[in-house]
Design a protein around this motif. Structure first.
Motif, PDB file in Angstrom:
ATOM      1  N   LYS A  78       2.620   9.050   3.744  1.00 26.88           N
ATOM      2  CA  LYS A  78       1.303   9.172   3.131  1.00 26.88           C
ATOM      3  C   LYS A  78       0.277   8.324   3.879  1.00 26.88           C
ATOM      4  O   LYS A  78       0.610   7.317   4.497  1.00 26.88           O
ATOM      5  N   SER A  80      -2.274   5.692   4.987  1.00 23.11           N
ATOM      6  CA  SER A  80      -2.378   4.239   4.776  1.00 23.11           C
ATOM      7  C   SER A  80      -1.041   3.564   4.518  1.00 23.11           C
ATOM      8  O   SER A  80      -0.968   2.338   4.515  1.00 23.11           O
ATOM      9  N   ARG A  81       0.021   4.341   4.327  1.00 24.00           N
ATOM     10  CA  ARG A  81       1.318   3.752   4.026  1.00 24.00           C
ATOM     11  C   ARG A  81       2.175   3.689   5.280  1.00 24.00           C
ATOM     12  O   ARG A  81       2.197   4.615   6.086  1.00 24.00           O
ATOM     13  N   ARG A  86      -0.984   4.008   8.565  1.00 23.82           N
ATOM     14  CA  ARG A  86      -2.107   3.178   9.027  1.00 23.82           C
ATOM     15  C   ARG A  86      -2.716   3.765  10.295  1.00 23.82           C
ATOM     16  O   ARG A  86      -3.941   3.810  10.447  1.00 23.82           O
ATOM     17  N   THR A 106       3.029  -1.581   4.899  1.00 22.34           N
ATOM     18  CA  THR A 106       3.870  -1.435   3.712  1.00 22.34           C
ATOM     19  C   THR A 106       5.255  -0.971   4.171  1.00 22.34           C
ATOM     20  O   THR A 106       5.401  -0.440   5.266  1.00 22.34           O
ATOM     21  N   ASP A 108       7.315   1.287   2.634  1.00 22.51           N
ATOM     22  CA  ASP A 108       7.736   2.433   1.828  1.00 22.51           C
ATOM     23  C   ASP A 108       8.866   3.225   2.496  1.00 22.51           C
ATOM     24  O   ASP A 108       9.640   3.883   1.796  1.00 22.51           O
TER      25      ASP A 108
END
Length: 304
Positions: A78, A80-81, A86, A106, A108
């Motif tokens: 996703k 930004s994740r 990013r 992150t 994730d």
């Protein structure tokens, strides 16, 4: 950075892409991406590479080369994740030298990335007309520095993929201007000229591309355009003539009404060289003028 085992995720369905033509947007873009990801392994020092195109603010990984496990399959990142998310949002490359301990992203997707055993991960966005169309990744199973010499080939692959996607977008856009029509219906003059301009632009771009595989794919796009723009009411002309690639380039520009000087500027040739190519093409086509040469080449299916 280590040697990879001969495992790879199957590439997009090339048979289906071929049967529907190289201009099928979704399949064709996925095939272009798969070629780029394969190039990352071949042209960089990274043993594993993967990538995906952006769909609804997500990167859907569809191509993986050099992986030792199946952990990256089906990965959806996703915006930004993670590292790639990013890179997608920031529209710039992102690096995690030690992915496991990185605090700038992150985590994730640790199950997929660390499950593959990746220590260093490098993500490069693919930008088309200022928009991030996807992300390609290279990774190594041991922590490895990434300087200019290592990163440059990855940037080159991303730029080449960007150029191909941009060309495909433009071809799709121009073809969309032409409604599906019965074989006997003539193509609107404005649409035909749009196709011819696209064809000439493709020829000029292909002329400066070094990668033989990319040139071949561009060639198939060109042939598709030539076929689509053929007037079914005009019987094809059977000619035992073979024009050189540069003769076709010059004729394609001449077909748009460009002068020798304009053709020279477009193709980065000398004006005298352009004249020589034109004369050679005219002789092969038994034409006394450039206009006659263009008409004959079109009837023979050599030009759109």
């Amino acid at each position: 950075m280590g040697a990879s085992l001969p495992h790879r995720v199957p590439s997009p369905d090339r048979t289906r892409a071929g049967s529907r033509g190289e201009l099928d947007g979704t399949v064709g873009d996925a095939v272009a991406l798969d070629h780029a990801v394969a190039d990352l392994v071949r042209r960089t020092r990274f043993p594993v590479a993967f990538g995906g195109l952006a769909v609804d603010d997500e990167i859907r990984v569809t191509s993986i080369h050099g992986a030792r496990t199946h952990n990256l399959q089906g990965l959806v990142v996703k915006a930004s994740r993670g590292l790639g998310g990013r890179a997608l949002v920031e529209k710039r490359p992102r690096l995690a030298l030690d992915y496991r301990s990185s605090r700038s992203i992150t985590h994730d997707y640790d199950r997929a990335v660390l499950g593959e055993g990746i220590a260093t991960l490098f993500a490069v966005p693919v930008l088309v007309s200022g928009r991030a169309r996807g992300v390609i990744y290279c990774g190594s199973w041991a922590e490895s520095p990434v300087g200019d010499v290592v990163a440059r080939p990855a940037f080159t692959v991303a730029e080449e993929l960007s150029s191909e996607l941009r060309i495909r977008d433009e071809v799709q856009r121009r073809l969309a201007l032409s409604p599906v029509r019965a074989a006997a219906d003539p193509m609107p003059a404005a649409t035909r000229e749009e196709l011819r301009e696209t064809y000439a632009e493709l020829r000029s771009i292909a002329a400066v591309v070094d990668d033989p595989a990319l040139r071949a794919r561009l060639g198939r796009l060109e042939q598709r355009l030539a076929t689509l723009s053929h007037d079914a009411a005009d019987p094809p002309l059977e000619l035992d003539v073979r024009l050189s690639p540069r003769e076709v380039d010059v004729l394609a520009c001449a077909a748009l009404g460009s002068t020798n000087a304009e053709i020279a500027a477009t193709l980065d040739l000398k004006e005298g060289t352009v004249k020589s190519y034109l004369q050679s093409a005219m002789a092969k086509l038994d034409a006394s003028t450039r206009h006659a040469a263009v008409v004959t080449a079109r009837r023979a299916g050599l030009l759109p």
